[in-house]
Design a protein around this motif. Structure first.
Motif, PDB file in Angstrom:
ATOM      1  N   ALA A  38       0.834  -1.210   0.000  1.00 13.83           N
ATOM      2  CA  ALA A  38       0.000   0.000   0.000  1.00 13.83           C
ATOM      3  C   ALA A  38       0.866   1.256   0.000  1.00 13.83           C
ATOM      4  CB  ALA A  38      -0.925  -0.003   1.206  1.00 13.83           C
ATOM      5  N   GLU A  39       1.972   1.214   0.751  1.00 17.12           N
ATOM      6  CA  GLU A  39       2.883   2.368   0.773  1.00 17.12           C
ATOM      7  C   GLU A  39       3.501   2.590  -0.601  1.00 17.12           C
ATOM      8  OE1 GLU A  39       5.289   2.647   4.736  1.00 17.12           O
ATOM      9  OE2 GLU A  39       4.958   0.524   4.300  1.00 17.12           O
ATOM     10  N   VAL A  40       3.859   1.502  -1.260  1.00 18.24           N
ATOM     11  CA  VAL A  40       4.473   1.620  -2.588  1.00 18.24           C
ATOM     12  C   VAL A  40       3.460   2.132  -3.601  1.00 18.24           C
ATOM     13  CG1 VAL A  40       5.616   0.382  -4.458  1.00 18.24           C
ATOM     14  CG2 VAL A  40       6.174  -0.169  -2.079  1.00 18.24           C
ATOM     15  N   ARG A  41       2.231   1.621  -3.541  1.00 18.94           N
ATOM     16  CA  ARG A  41       1.202   2.100  -4.474  1.00 18.94           C
ATOM     17  C   ARG A  41       1.014   3.609  -4.385  1.00 18.94           C
ATOM     18  NH1 ARG A  41      -1.663  -2.487  -2.880  1.00 18.94           N
ATOM     19  NH2 ARG A  41      -2.976  -1.271  -1.453  1.00 18.94           N
ATOM     20  N   ALA A  42       1.168   4.150  -3.187  1.00 17.53           N
ATOM     21  CA  ALA A  42       0.928   5.576  -2.980  1.00 17.53           C
ATOM     22  C   ALA A  42       1.932   6.457  -3.706  1.00 17.53           C
ATOM     23  CB  ALA A  42       0.930   5.897  -1.486  1.00 17.53           C
ATOM     24  N   ILE A  43       3.137   5.916  -3.996  1.00 12.14           N
ATOM     25  CA  ILE A  43       4.176   6.758  -4.606  1.00 12.14           C
ATOM     26  C   ILE A  43       4.427   6.427  -6.078  1.00 12.14           C
ATOM     27  CG2 ILE A  43       5.341   7.339  -2.457  1.00 12.14           C
ATOM     28  CD1 ILE A  43       6.670   4.611  -4.811  1.00 12.14           C
ATOM     29  N   ILE A  44       3.758   5.387  -6.597  1.00 12.44           N
ATOM     30  CA  ILE A  44       3.943   5.045  -8.009  1.00 12.44           C
ATOM     31  C   ILE A  44       3.459   6.212  -8.875  1.00 12.44           C
ATOM     32  CG2 ILE A  44       3.216   3.525  -9.883  1.00 12.44           C
ATOM     33  CD1 ILE A  44       3.074   1.258  -7.863  1.00 12.44           C
ATOM     34  N   GLY A  45       4.289   6.596  -9.807  1.00 11.85           N
ATOM     35  CA  GLY A  45       3.980   7.730 -10.667  1.00 11.85           C
ATOM     36  C   GLY A  45       4.953   8.881 -10.483  1.00 11.85           C
ATOM     37  N   LEU A  46       5.587   8.919  -9.304  1.00  9.71           N
ATOM     38  CA  LEU A  46       6.602   9.933  -9.057  1.00  9.71           C
ATOM     39  C   LEU A  46       7.931   9.489  -9.654  1.00  9.71           C
ATOM     40  CD1 LEU A  46       5.844  10.680  -5.282  1.00  9.71           C
ATOM     41  CD2 LEU A  46       5.198  12.081  -7.254  1.00  9.71           C
ATOM     42  N   ALA A  47       8.817  10.438  -9.914  1.00 10.65           N
ATOM     43  CA  ALA A  47      10.164  10.092 -10.344  1.00 10.65           C
ATOM     44  C   ALA A  47      10.818   9.247  -9.252  1.00 10.65           C
ATOM     45  CB  ALA A  47      10.984  11.350 -10.607  1.00 10.65           C
ATOM     46  N   LEU A  48      11.642   8.274  -9.630  1.00  8.96           N
ATOM     47  CA  LEU A  48      12.181   7.296  -8.689  1.00  8.96           C
ATOM     48  C   LEU A  48      12.870   7.924  -7.472  1.00  8.96           C
ATOM     49  CD1 LEU A  48      12.576   4.316  -8.030  1.00  8.96           C
ATOM     50  CD2 LEU A  48      14.683   4.364  -9.401  1.00  8.96           C
TER      51      LEU A  48
END
Length: 224
Positions: A38-48
């Motif tokens: 869930a934490e990872v899903r929240a940041i997908i889409g941002l630059a690495l």
């Protein structure tokens, strides 16, 4: 002329499991507590680098670079398994074919994924010729800064009123709002649909066969 810009992860390709596994592995390899899915899903889409900094709760450049290096290495290793870990969502190819066939429509990509990864994915799926402009963090600020859409519009000569951003995250909707373009949110990706609407999505779809009508709706047009 209309310009339809697509996000990749969570919009065109289903990489949720791969990204979550790889990010957890990167943190674990450095002895850090791995983030949950869930934490990872929240940041997908941002630059690495920005995504990793948020997950780590740190702006330590060395730490972020170290995690980023581990992430990229593990991601490459996962792709070598021979399995299709970056599949297109159902209906995506047909939707791209339909939109591309419109004489008044251009297609583009605006993604947080690096350019080399985008080139690989589009090539693997035979989609490279579908997109006339590809925008990544390699030459733009991270979403939701409007730079990706502004550059795409400058390259194609299409106005903001004739441009639509299609994406699955709040970052995509905020990107569109910042660039003053239209937007369509997709429900099968990584952010809650309520959050997409709150962030300004002009329309929301639940399957790719609804995309054509949604694009026409936000553009205020109709196609036969």
């Amino acid at each position: 002329m209309n310009l339809i810009m697509f996000d990749l992860d969570g919009t065109l390709i289903d990489t949720q499991a791969l990204i979550a596994e790889t990010m957890a592995g990167a943190f674990g390899s450095l002895g850090l507590v791995p983030p949950g899915p869930a934490e990872v899903r929240a940041i997908i889409g941002l630059a690495l680098p920005i995504a990793i900094g948020q997950l780590a709760g740190s702006d330590d450049v060395d730490l972020i670079e170290g995690l980023g290096g581990q992430y990229k290495s593990l991601y490459r290793t996962a792709l070598e398994s021979g399995l299709d870990r970056e599949p297109l969502y159902p209906g995506a190819r047909a939707a791209l074919d339909r939109l591309r066939s419109r004489p008044d429509t251009l297609l583009g990509v605006a993604t947080g994924k690096g350019l080399s990864g985008v080139v690989r994915i589009l090539g693997n799926h035979g989609l490279a010729e579908h997109f006339v402009t590809v925008q990544t963090p390699d030459h733009n600020p991270s979403k939701p800064h409007p730079g990706m859409l502004l550059r795409a519009m400058a390259e194609t000569g299409v106005d903001a009123d004739d441009t639509v951003m299609v994406g699955d995250t709040v970052f995509d909707m905020e990107l569109a709002a910042a660039a003053r373009t239209r937007s369509v949110g997709v429900s099968w990706g990584y952010h809650d649909t309520g959050a997409l609407l709150e962030a300004g999505a002009g329309a929301l779809i639940h399957a790719y066969d609804q995309l054509d009508a949604a694009v026409d709706l936000v553009l205020g047009r109709s196609h036969a």
